[in-house]
Design a protein around this motif. Structure first.
Motif, PDB file in Angstrom:
ATOM      1  N   MET A 124       5.581  -0.681  11.003  1.00 10.66           N
ATOM      2  CA  MET A 124       4.036  -0.575  10.612  1.00 10.66           C
ATOM      3  C   MET A 124       4.217  -1.874   9.636  1.00 10.66           C
ATOM      4  N   ALA A 125       5.476  -2.570   8.904  1.00 10.03           N
ATOM      5  CA  ALA A 125       5.542  -3.158   8.147  1.00 10.03           C
ATOM      6  C   ALA A 125       4.661  -4.485   8.430  1.00 10.03           C
ATOM      7  N   CYS A 126       5.446  -5.092   9.808  1.00 11.18           N
ATOM      8  CA  CYS A 126       4.428  -6.013  10.386  1.00 11.18           C
ATOM      9  C   CYS A 126       2.808  -6.038  10.926  1.00 11.18           C
ATOM     10  N   ALA A 127       2.808  -4.818  10.773  1.00 12.08           N
ATOM     11  CA  ALA A 127       1.332  -4.656  10.887  1.00 12.08           C
ATOM     12  C   ALA A 127      -0.140  -4.640   9.839  1.00 12.08           C
ATOM     13  N   HIS A 128       0.757  -4.032   8.522  1.00 13.02           N
ATOM     14  CA  HIS A 128       0.704  -4.422   7.150  1.00 13.02           C
ATOM     15  C   HIS A 128       0.391  -5.856   7.216  1.00 13.02           C
ATOM     16  N   ALA A 129       1.205  -6.664   7.301  1.00  7.92           N
ATOM     17  CA  ALA A 129       1.462  -8.035   6.925  1.00  7.92           C
ATOM     18  C   ALA A 129       0.499  -9.070   7.773  1.00  7.92           C
ATOM     19  N   GLN A 130       0.386  -8.538   9.110  1.00  5.45           N
ATOM     20  CA  GLN A 130      -1.312  -9.118   9.684  1.00  5.45           C
ATOM     21  C   GLN A 130      -2.198  -8.963   8.950  1.00  5.45           C
ATOM     22  N   LEU A 131      -2.808  -7.788   8.241  1.00  6.79           N
ATOM     23  CA  LEU A 131      -3.645  -6.946   7.692  1.00  6.79           C
ATOM     24  C   LEU A 131      -3.439  -7.521   6.159  1.00  6.79           C
ATOM     25  N   GLY A 132      -3.031  -8.779   5.393  1.00  3.49           N
ATOM     26  CA  GLY A 132      -2.251  -9.041   4.216  1.00  3.49           C
ATOM     27  C   GLY A 132      -1.672  -7.334   3.578  1.00  3.49           C
ATOM     28  N   ASN A 133      -1.795  -6.248   3.904  1.00  7.96           N
ATOM     29  CA  ASN A 133      -1.001  -5.886   2.423  1.00  7.96           C
ATOM     30  C   ASN A 133       0.661  -5.916   2.120  1.00  7.96           C
ATOM     31  N   VAL A 134       0.438  -6.968   1.567  1.00  9.20           N
ATOM     32  CA  VAL A 134       1.595  -7.209   0.996  1.00  9.20           C
ATOM     33  C   VAL A 134       2.689  -5.713   0.253  1.00  9.20           C
ATOM     34  N   VAL A 135       2.037  -4.933  -0.643  1.00  9.20           N
ATOM     35  CA  VAL A 135       3.194  -3.644  -1.299  1.00  9.20           C
ATOM     36  C   VAL A 135       3.091  -3.141  -0.256  1.00  9.20           C
ATOM     37  N   GLU A 136       2.132  -2.827   1.056  1.00  7.07           N
ATOM     38  CA  GLU A 136       2.976  -1.659   1.951  1.00  7.07           C
ATOM     39  C   GLU A 136       3.604  -1.965   2.397  1.00  7.07           C
ATOM     40  N   VAL A 137       3.728  -3.664   2.528  1.00  8.47           N
ATOM     41  CA  VAL A 137       5.087  -4.332   3.583  1.00  8.47           C
ATOM     42  C   VAL A 137       6.322  -3.857   2.784  1.00  8.47           C
ATOM     43  N   ARG A 138       6.036  -4.552   1.482  1.00  6.83           N
ATOM     44  CA  ARG A 138       7.021  -3.901   0.654  1.00  6.83           C
ATOM     45  C   ARG A 138       7.724  -2.956   0.393  1.00  6.83           C
ATOM     46  N   SER A 139       7.387  -1.937   0.456  1.00  8.20           N
ATOM     47  CA  SER A 139       7.682  -0.150   0.774  1.00  8.20           C
ATOM     48  C   SER A 139       8.313  -0.285   1.868  1.00  8.20           C
ATOM     49  N   LEU A 140       7.939  -0.669   2.828  1.00  9.15           N
ATOM     50  CA  LEU A 140       8.243  -0.078   4.147  1.00  9.15           C
ATOM     51  C   LEU A 140       9.189   0.001   4.313  1.00  9.15           C
TER      52      LEU A 140
END
Length: 143
Positions: A124-140
């Motif tokens: 899920m962090a990889c998918a969020h990173a591709q979408l540019g959602n840095v905050v979600e990447v960090r929390s995951l």
């Protein structure tokens, strides 16, 4: 050690062409991710965590990140590979054959093990990173 959000984001902007890295324990063998297209077409509605994970990884390869993220999230609600027995009270009051409580009913439940949870959060962090959602990447990645 403090890691900036730019560093985290750049770590996940990888080429998702053929290779997928999943966190695995040294004691756990790496699972094969090679799947034919007929397997994916048959599992558009996955019934296990593993089927949802493979579907999500295939969607990531196709650069369909929103659907891959949905597949990973849905997979966390599906049965995993860890068996567990859940006992529920069948009879109220004392046991008919003696003892302090009534009968128990046992049900086998398949839940996610720690490696499946770790892989789901990573994917899920990889998918969020591709979408540019840095905050979600960090929390995951911190969970």
């Amino acid at each position: 050690m403090k890691i900036s959000s730019t560093t985290i984001f750049s770590l996940f902007l990888l080429n998702f062409s053929n290779a997928w890295v999943m966190p695995v324990s040294p004691t756990q063998s790496r699972r094969s991710l090679s799947v034919s297209m007929t397997d994916i077409e048959a599992n558009t509605n996955p019934t296990t965590f593993r089927e949802a994970e493979v579907l999500g990884l295939r969607l990531m390869q196709e650069q369909n990140y929103e659907d891959a993220l949905k597949a990973f999230k849905d997979g966390m609600k599906l049965p995993g590979s860890r068996p567990d027995v859940v006992r529920t009270k069948l009879l109220s009051g004392p046991s008919p054959v003696g003892g302090s409580i009534g009968g128990l009913e046992s049900n086998l439940v398949m839940s996610l093990d720690e490696f499946e949870l770790q892989a789901a959060h990573y994917n899920m962090a990889c998918a969020h990173a591709q979408l540019g959602n840095v905050v979600e990447v960090r929390s995951l990645l911190s969970s």
